[in-house]
Design an enzyme around this catalytic site. Structure first.
Site, short mmCIF file in Angstrom:
data_model
loop_
_atom_site.label_atom_id
_atom_site.label_comp_id
_atom_site.label_asym_id
_atom_site.label_seq_id
_atom_site.Cartn_x
_atom_site.Cartn_y
_atom_site.Cartn_z
N ASP A 13 -46.96 95.54 29.02
CA ASP A 13 -46.56 95.40 27.74
C ASP A 13 -48.16 94.87 27.10
O ASP A 13 -48.95 94.44 27.62
CB ASP A 13 -45.82 94.41 27.03
CG ASP A 13 -45.44 94.25 25.61
OD1 ASP A 13 -45.30 95.29 24.85
OD2 ASP A 13 -45.26 92.90 25.38
N SER A 14 -48.21 94.80 25.64
CA SER A 14 -49.49 94.42 25.17
C SER A 14 -49.48 93.04 25.21
O SER A 14 -50.38 91.97 25.30
CB SER A 14 -49.34 94.53 23.56
OG SER A 14 -48.30 94.06 23.10
N CYS A 76 -44.05 98.26 25.97
CA CYS A 76 -44.48 98.40 24.53
C CYS A 76 -44.30 99.47 23.86
O CYS A 76 -44.60 100.61 24.16
CB CYS A 76 -46.16 98.12 24.83
SG CYS A 76 -46.82 97.92 23.18
N GLU A 158 -42.63 84.95 18.55
CA GLU A 158 -43.43 84.23 19.59
C GLU A 158 -43.53 82.66 19.33
O GLU A 158 -43.46 81.73 19.97
CB GLU A 158 -45.01 84.48 19.72
CG GLU A 158 -45.03 86.07 20.33
CD GLU A 158 -46.34 86.59 20.83
OE1 GLU A 158 -47.04 85.77 20.74
OE2 GLU A 158 -46.45 87.57 21.36
N CYS A 190 -39.68 97.44 18.65
CA CYS A 190 -40.67 96.67 18.84
C CYS A 190 -40.15 95.72 19.94
O CYS A 190 -39.08 95.03 19.99
CB CYS A 190 -41.18 95.95 17.78
SG CYS A 190 -42.58 94.69 18.13
N HIS A 192 -40.70 92.58 20.49
CA HIS A 192 -40.11 91.14 20.18
C HIS A 192 -38.97 91.15 19.23
O HIS A 192 -38.38 90.18 19.01
CB HIS A 192 -41.38 90.63 19.17
CG HIS A 192 -42.66 90.28 19.85
ND1 HIS A 192 -43.38 91.37 20.50
CD2 HIS A 192 -43.13 89.30 20.07
CE1 HIS A 192 -44.35 90.71 21.08
NE2 HIS A 192 -44.53 89.51 20.72
N1 DGL Z 1 -45.52 95.21 22.19
C1 DGL Z 1 -45.57 95.60 20.78
C2 DGL Z 1 -44.79 96.76 20.45
O1 DGL Z 1 -43.59 96.47 21.23
C3 DGL Z 1 -45.54 94.66 19.72
C4 DGL Z 1 -46.93 93.66 19.79
C5 DGL Z 1 -48.20 94.19 19.58
O2 DGL Z 1 -48.45 94.57 18.39
O3 DGL Z 1 -48.68 94.41 20.44
O4 DGL Z 1 -44.82 97.62 19.80
#
Ligand code: DGL
Length: 290
Positions: A13-14, A76, A158, A190, A192
Site C-alpha cells: 500500500d502507499s 492500495c 490516520e 480507499c 482508509h
Molecule cells: N492507499 C490509498 C488508496 O487506497 C489512499 C492513500 C493515498 O492517497 O495514498 O487509494
C-alpha cells in the site's frame, strides 16, 4: 525465486491504510503468512500522476517479489486503479487488486434492483481513472454509478478522528451528492475508509449497503489460492494473532508513526517491522524498529 503453498502473500500500500486489507486477509486466511510493504516515504498516491504511481507500484512489487511471495495483493486502490496492468507485465506471479473484487461485490449485492444504483467514494486519482466505473460495467451493463472523491478522509482516519464533529461535517459535505443519488450500495474505494465506516453509514443512511473492497478482495484471494492449489494447509495450533512474528512489515519511512497508526487501526503493533529504502530493486536496511 521458487515459491510454493508455504510461501507468504505479499501486500503493498502507499502507507498504513492497507492494514485494513491485511486485516481482512488475515481474518479470511488465518493459515497464511503475509509480507506487508507500506510506502510511507512517498504517500499519498491519491493525488499523484499515472506515471508516478506506476513507477512506485512497480518498485514496491519488485521488492516484494524478491522476498519470495506466492501472490501479490495490491491493497492500495489508487495503485490498483492506475498500475495493475504494468505490475502484471513486470512480475511473474498472480497479482490481485482491490478494484475488481470491490466492483463485482457491489454488483452482486445489488442484483435484482432495477436499475441497481452504486456509489463509489475514493481518492481523486482513483475517481478520475474511472477504474471502479469500468469494473462495475464489466459485471453489469445496467447499473447506474455515481462517484465522489473524499481526500480528507485519509488524514482523518490516520488521526483516529472517527467520531468527531469535524469528521461528521466533512462527511456531510463530501457525501451530499452520493446521498442525493440515493445508492443501493456504496463502495469504500480507499484503504482508509473502512476506519470511518460508522460515520459514513450514518451520513448516507442505514439502508445503503457499504462494500469494503478489502473484504471482497480477501474472498477472491481465498478462491484463487484454492483453485491454484496454493493455499497453505499446514495446520498451525490456534488462531494466529494479527501482527504476530510470522507476518513481516516493511516501511520506507517513519516506522514509529506507522506502528502508532497500526495500533489505532488494528489494536496492535507489528511484531516485526523494518524500515527500508527502495532504490530501484536495491534494498538498504535502515534498522529494525520493533
Ligand atoms: N492507499 C490509498 C488508496 O487506497 C489512499 C492513500 C493515498 O492517497 O495514498 O487509494
Amino acid at each position: 525465486m521458487e515459491t510454493d503453498s508455504r510461501s507468504p502473500i505479499g501486500i503493498f500500500d502507499s502507507g498504513v491504510g492497507g492494514l485494513t486489507v491485511y486485516r481482512a486477509l488475515h481474518d479470511r486466511l488465518p493459515n497464511e503468512r503475509f509480507i506487508y510493504l507500506g510506502d510511507t516515504a512517498r504517500v499519498p498516491y491519491g493525488t499523484k500522476s499515472l506515471a508516478t504511481v506506476e513507477r512506485y507500484a512497480i518498485e514496491n512489487s519488485q521488492f516484494l517479489a524478491s522476498r519470495g511471495i506466492k501472490m501479490l495483493v495490491v491493497a492500495c486502490n489508487t495503485a490498483s486503479a492506475l498500475a495493475l496492468p504494468k505490475i502484471r507485465e513486470k512480475i511473474g506471479i498472480d497479482v490481485v487488486g482491490v478494484i475488481g473484487p470491490g466492483g463485482r461485490k457491489a454488483v452482486d449485492l445489488t442484483r435484482g434492483r432495477d436499475p441497481a444504483k452504486i456509489g463509489v467514494i475514493a481518492t481523486e486519482a482513483t475517481i478520475s481513472s474511472n477504474a471502479y466505473v469500468e469494473a462495475i460495467r464489466r459485471a453489469s451493463n445496467s447499473a447506474e454509478v455515481f462517484q465522489s472523491a473524499c481526500p480528507l478522509f485519509v488524514p482523518l482516519a490516520e488521526e483516529g478522528w472517527t467520531d468527531e464533529p469535524e469528521t461528521r461535517s466533512i462527511a456531510a459535505r463530501y457525501l451530499a451528492g452520493i446521498k442525493e443519488f440515493s445508492p443501493d450500495a456504496l463502495v469504500l474505494g480507499c484503504t482508509h475508509y473502512p476506519i470511518l465506516r460508522d460515520v459514513i453509514q450514518q451520513t448516507v443512511g442505514e439502508g445503503v449497503m457499504l462494500v469494503d473492497s478489502g473484504e471482497a478482495t480477501a474472498d477472491e484471494v481465498a478462491r484463487i489460492l484454492s483453485d491454484r492449489g496454493l493455499a497453505d494447509l499446514d495446520a498451525r495450533p490456534g488462531r494466529r494473532a494479527l501482527c504476530d512474528d510470522l507476518d513481516h512489515f516493511y516501511v520506507t519511512d517513519a516506522a514509529e508513526r506507522f506502528a502508532r497508526v497500526a495500533e489505532r487501526f488494528l489494536g496492535t503493533q507489528p511484531s516485526k517491522l523494518e524500515a527500508i529504502e527502495l532504490t530501484g530493486r536495491r534494498l538498504t536496511l535502515l534498522g529494525q524498529v520493533t
